[in-house]
Design an enzyme around this catalytic site. Sequence first.
Site, short mmCIF file in Angstrom:
data_model
loop_
_atom_site.label_atom_id
_atom_site.label_comp_id
_atom_site.label_asym_id
_atom_site.label_seq_id
_atom_site.Cartn_x
_atom_site.Cartn_y
_atom_site.Cartn_z
N THR A 1 0.84 -1.19 0.00
CA THR A 1 0.00 0.00 0.00
C THR A 1 0.88 1.24 0.00
O THR A 1 2.03 1.19 0.42
CB THR A 1 -0.93 0.03 1.22
OG1 THR A 1 -1.81 1.16 1.13
CG2 THR A 1 -0.16 0.14 2.52
N ASN A 2 0.33 2.33 -0.49
CA ASN A 2 0.97 3.65 -0.38
C ASN A 2 0.21 4.54 0.58
O ASN A 2 0.50 5.71 0.70
CB ASN A 2 1.05 4.32 -1.76
CG ASN A 2 2.10 3.68 -2.64
OD1 ASN A 2 3.23 3.46 -2.23
ND2 ASN A 2 1.73 3.35 -3.87
N ALA B 1 -0.51 5.95 3.91
CA ALA B 1 0.18 6.10 5.19
C ALA B 1 -0.75 5.81 6.37
O ALA B 1 -0.32 5.29 7.40
CB ALA B 1 0.77 7.51 5.31
N LYS C 1 -3.24 3.62 6.47
CA LYS C 1 -3.35 2.17 6.60
C LYS C 1 -2.08 1.58 7.23
O LYS C 1 -2.16 0.69 8.08
CB LYS C 1 -3.58 1.51 5.23
CG LYS C 1 -4.98 1.57 4.71
CD LYS C 1 -5.05 0.70 3.47
CE LYS C 1 -6.33 0.88 2.71
NZ LYS C 1 -6.34 0.06 1.49
N ASP D 1 -7.78 -4.82 0.20
CA ASP D 1 -8.68 -3.90 -0.47
C ASP D 1 -9.92 -3.83 0.41
O ASP D 1 -10.33 -4.83 1.00
CB ASP D 1 -9.03 -4.34 -1.89
CG ASP D 1 -9.61 -3.19 -2.70
OD1 ASP D 1 -9.02 -2.09 -2.67
OD2 ASP D 1 -10.64 -3.36 -3.37
N GLY E 1 -11.16 8.52 5.50
CA GLY E 1 -12.19 8.04 4.59
C GLY E 1 -13.59 8.30 5.11
O GLY E 1 -13.94 9.42 5.49
N ASP F 1 -14.88 7.13 7.83
CA ASP F 1 -14.97 6.91 9.28
C ASP F 1 -15.88 7.89 10.02
O ASP F 1 -16.60 7.49 10.93
CB ASP F 1 -13.58 6.93 9.92
CG ASP F 1 -12.77 5.67 9.61
OD1 ASP F 1 -13.31 4.75 8.97
OD2 ASP F 1 -11.59 5.62 10.02
N LYS G 1 -10.72 1.35 17.43
CA LYS G 1 -11.21 1.02 16.08
C LYS G 1 -10.62 -0.30 15.60
O LYS G 1 -11.32 -1.13 15.02
CB LYS G 1 -10.84 2.16 15.12
CG LYS G 1 -11.28 1.89 13.68
CD LYS G 1 -10.77 2.95 12.73
CE LYS G 1 -10.98 2.52 11.29
NZ LYS G 1 -10.32 3.39 10.32
N ARG H 1 -10.96 -3.99 8.99
CA ARG H 1 -9.54 -4.21 8.75
C ARG H 1 -8.92 -4.93 9.95
O ARG H 1 -8.11 -5.84 9.80
CB ARG H 1 -8.84 -2.88 8.48
CG ARG H 1 -7.47 -3.04 7.87
CD ARG H 1 -6.89 -1.71 7.38
NE ARG H 1 -7.60 -1.23 6.21
CZ ARG H 1 -8.35 -0.14 6.18
NH1 ARG H 1 -8.49 0.62 7.25
NH2 ARG H 1 -8.97 0.23 5.08
#
Length: 195
Positions: free
Chosen positions: A7-8, A10, A12, A68, A149, A151, A171, A177
């Site tokens: 992933t790019n 940050a 996550k 994803d 996002g 959230d 969370k 996730r």
Amino acid sequence: MTLCFATNNANKLAEIAALLGDQFTLKTLQDIGCFEEIPETQATIPGNSRQKAEHVWDHYQVNCFADDSGLEVDALDGAPGVHSAYYGGHPRSYERNLNLLLTNLKDQTNRRARFRTVITLVIDGQYWSFEGVAEGQILTEPRGTGGFGYDPIFQPDGHDRTFAEMSMEEKGDISHRGKAFAKLVAFLKELPPTT
């Protein structure tokens, strides 16, 4: 064990590093020399997850995992789903995505939704998949400043706060996730140490 997280994002990376703890060495795409945009052209969340993991394995021969995620809203027939990141168009904008979703739900009474994450793990060319789901509802306006996002408008079942009103640890315990990564970590712990 050293693994690359494909992933790019940050946000996550920080979230997952907190979940994994210090028993695994987490490398970024940049750490392995991957600077290109990894394709996400599949029609499903599991498809995109596998495509990203395959890209890293095929091009860099590095053990990795890719995730994803998407937000599936019942009243919108599962949208934005696989298109969650770019729901409001390109370039990606969390604010535009969130505002468009609220606009599209303006007259809806059914606000049921779920976050879904699928993780694909590849070790030495073998693939495994792990899924996590967080059920909840979409609020009519954003609350909270944490997370990212969608959230601020997602309130998980059994809680009176949004994901954006929770700490990263809170969370992580209940999120899509977090659940998917708990399955991943449990699996990794069972692997022989020589792997």
